[in-house]
Design an enzyme around this catalytic site. Structure first.
Site, mmCIF file in Angstrom:
data_model
loop_
_atom_site.group_PDB
_atom_site.id
_atom_site.type_symbol
_atom_site.label_atom_id
_atom_site.label_comp_id
_atom_site.label_asym_id
_atom_site.label_seq_id
_atom_site.Cartn_x
_atom_site.Cartn_y
_atom_site.Cartn_z
ATOM 1 N N LYS A 26 0.809 -3.528 4.644
ATOM 2 C CA LYS A 26 -0.083 -4.273 3.767
ATOM 3 C C LYS A 26 0.643 -5.164 2.758
ATOM 4 O O LYS A 26 1.704 -4.826 2.250
ATOM 5 C CB LYS A 26 -0.996 -3.308 2.984
ATOM 6 C CG LYS A 26 -2.031 -2.611 3.824
ATOM 7 C CD LYS A 26 -3.037 -3.559 4.486
ATOM 8 C CE LYS A 26 -3.978 -4.209 3.508
ATOM 9 N NZ LYS A 26 -4.939 -3.276 2.934
ATOM 10 N N GLU A 84 -7.121 -10.389 -7.280
ATOM 11 C CA GLU A 84 -8.238 -9.441 -7.435
ATOM 12 C C GLU A 84 -8.394 -9.036 -8.891
ATOM 13 O O GLU A 84 -9.511 -8.874 -9.386
ATOM 14 C CB GLU A 84 -7.995 -8.207 -6.575
ATOM 15 C CG GLU A 84 -8.105 -8.499 -5.084
ATOM 16 C CD GLU A 84 -7.613 -7.344 -4.234
ATOM 17 O OE1 GLU A 84 -8.388 -6.858 -3.410
ATOM 18 O OE2 GLU A 84 -6.447 -6.917 -4.397
ATOM 19 N N SER A 87 0.854 -1.186 0.000
ATOM 20 C CA SER A 87 0.000 0.000 0.000
ATOM 21 C C SER A 87 0.885 1.229 0.000
ATOM 22 O O SER A 87 1.954 1.239 0.610
ATOM 23 C CB SER A 87 -0.881 -0.025 1.243
ATOM 24 O OG SER A 87 -1.302 1.286 1.577
#
Ligand code: ARG
Length: 459
Positions: free
Chosen positions: A282, A289, A276
């Site tokens: 993260k 995805e 991130s």
């Protein structure tokens, strides 16, 4: 250049030309168009339209055009309406007047069908290879943890314990069916449309069977009107692509969950995850995805072409030119996603303790207990009731299966004989599922070996 114009007093408006041109995207059919046109030249020779010297010159000119097309400048400044027009213009530039004969008894309506079929055949083969790659990855991941236990889910609630390889082999089967569907899509595309003319059949005595052999088709199409208005073969491909993407999307969804902190079953490799820009901790599953996201586009491509086709009167309508963008997009996305999933699969590290704990902390053994009671003579419906009450009692008292002793169980219900306590271990109940297709350890071992053999035969 245009392949028409004699009937018009004025040329097309600049806006219409921009609006209707397809060269920007159908240039992808260049190789197919050249190959098809070479075969068509040979057919014209057989029909006596071209001398063998003319045919030779045309075929050779096409070879040169093919070589030239590798150059980035090939399409520079081209304003042709479509790839078929461009190819004929290039032929004229190279071969001169004889090029005026190449379109004898041929229509772009059948030509675009031919080119698309030739292109699709290759795509189907490529995608089948990519699917086999993903299947190989699944087998390797199954073989790496042959006895790992996970809770299988229905309704995303822990249902029954299964072996990790059993779970992965479920996706293996899905991909095997996808391979088959692409094989069928290949076969549906694998008929020669040339000779159909615009819609009524060519006015020249072309040997269609010889052309089919020349281009490696399994046979010839049966009805010229059908050919002109048919995009079923494209829909078949898009359907195969869509189902594949549904499978990939579901696998992605599983692993996004399984690799989350909440599940903690697996670790995805650094190489397929992103960080991130704000939150330093993260490690996001972006590769998965994006596969899930791209599935929406591929499903959209199938819908897009179905809607394009549904209201068209017989036979060819220019609407059909809109088949290409969704077709190319779907082929690209399914290929890219299959390539990506292979890398993701290869990066996965399972942490078998976590899914085992998830199985042990839940009541995935409840069915095993009920079935054991039924095997011992209790009618299944009563067995179901007894175990249901047992689970309720456990949940109320905050007990996990492992918290029960054999004696306590028997106290709860006399039908819980001593041997049933072993079934509180989720690994035990699986042994009763040695039925073909089930998660019994022996069955899974041979299913895994059989899958290996099947895969070897595919390559
Ligand atoms: N570019 C056209 C297509 O993709 C080729 C066929 C053109 N035929 C026609 N009658 N305008 O469909």
């Amino acid at each position: 250049m245009k392949l028409w114009g004699g009937r018009f007093a004025a040329g097309p408006s600049e806006v219409f030309e921009r609006f209707s041109g397809s060269l920007d995207f159908d240039r992808r059919l260049l190789e197919a168009d050249i190959r098809g046109s070479q075969a068509f030249a040979r057919a014209l020779e057989r029909a006596g339209i071209l001398t063998s010297e003319e045919c030779g010159r045309i075929v050779e000119a096409f070879n040169e055009i093919r070589a030239e097309s590798a150059d980035t400048s090939f399409f520079e400044g081209a304003t042709d309406e479509d790839v078929h027009t461009l190819v004929i213009r290039k032929l004229k530039e190279r071969a001169g007047a004889v090029a005026d004969k190449i379109h004898t008894g041929r229509s772009r309506n059948e030509q675009v069908s031919l080119d698309t079929r030739l292109w699709l055949r290759e795509e189907c083969k490529r995608i089948r290879t990519l699917l086999a790659g993903a299947m190989e990855g699944l087998l390797r991941l199954a073989e790496a943890y042959p006895s790992a236990v996970i809770p299988g889910y229905t309704h995303l609630r822990r249902a029954q314990a299964v072996l990790w390889p059993h779970y992965l082999l479920a996706y293996f089967e899905m991909f095997a069916r996808d391979r088959q569907r692409f094989g069928e899509a290949h076969d549906h595309a694998n008929l020669l449309p040339l000779g159909s003319g615009a819609l009524a059949g060519s006015g020249f005595a072309l040997d269609r069977e010889a052309m089919a052999r020349d281009l490696g088709f399994a046979g010839i199409t049966a009805n010229s009107m059908d050919v002109s208005g048919d995009r079923d073969f494209a829909l078949d491909f898009l359907y195969a692509a869509s189902v594949t993407m549904i499978h990939l999307s579901r696998l992605a969804e599983d692993w996004i969950l399984y690799s989350s902190e909440e599940f903690g079953w697996m670790e995805l490799g650094d190489g397929v995850t992103s960080g991130s820009s704000l939150m330093p901790q993260k490690k996001n599953p972006d590769s998965l995805e994006l596969i899930r996201g791209k599935s929406g586009r591929v499903l959209g491509s199938l819908t897009s072409l179905m809607v394009t086709m549904k209201g068209l009167p017989m036979t060819y309508n220019r609407d059909m030119q809109e088949d290409k963008v969704p077709l190319f997009e779907a082929a690209d996305e399914v290929s890219a996603s299959l390539e990506m999933i292979r890398v993701v699969i290869d990066s996965v590290k399972l942490n078998p303790a976590r899914p085992l704990a998830a199985a042990e902390e839940s009541w995935v053994v409840a069915t095993d207990l009920a079935e054991a009671l039924a095997r011992a003579g209790t009618p299944f419906h009563q067995a179901h009731q007894i175990v249901g009450r047992f689970v309720l009692e456990s949940v109320t008292r905050g007990k996990k299966p492992a918290d029960w002793s054999a004696a306590e169980m028997q106290q709860f219900d006399a039908r819980f004989t001593g041997d049933l306590a072993a079934l509180l271990d989720p690994r035990e109940g699986m042994r009763s599922r040695e039925i073909p297709g089930g998660t019994g350890p022996e069955t899974v071992r041979s299913a895994l070996a059989a899958a290996r053999r099947r895969l070897e035969q595919m390559q």
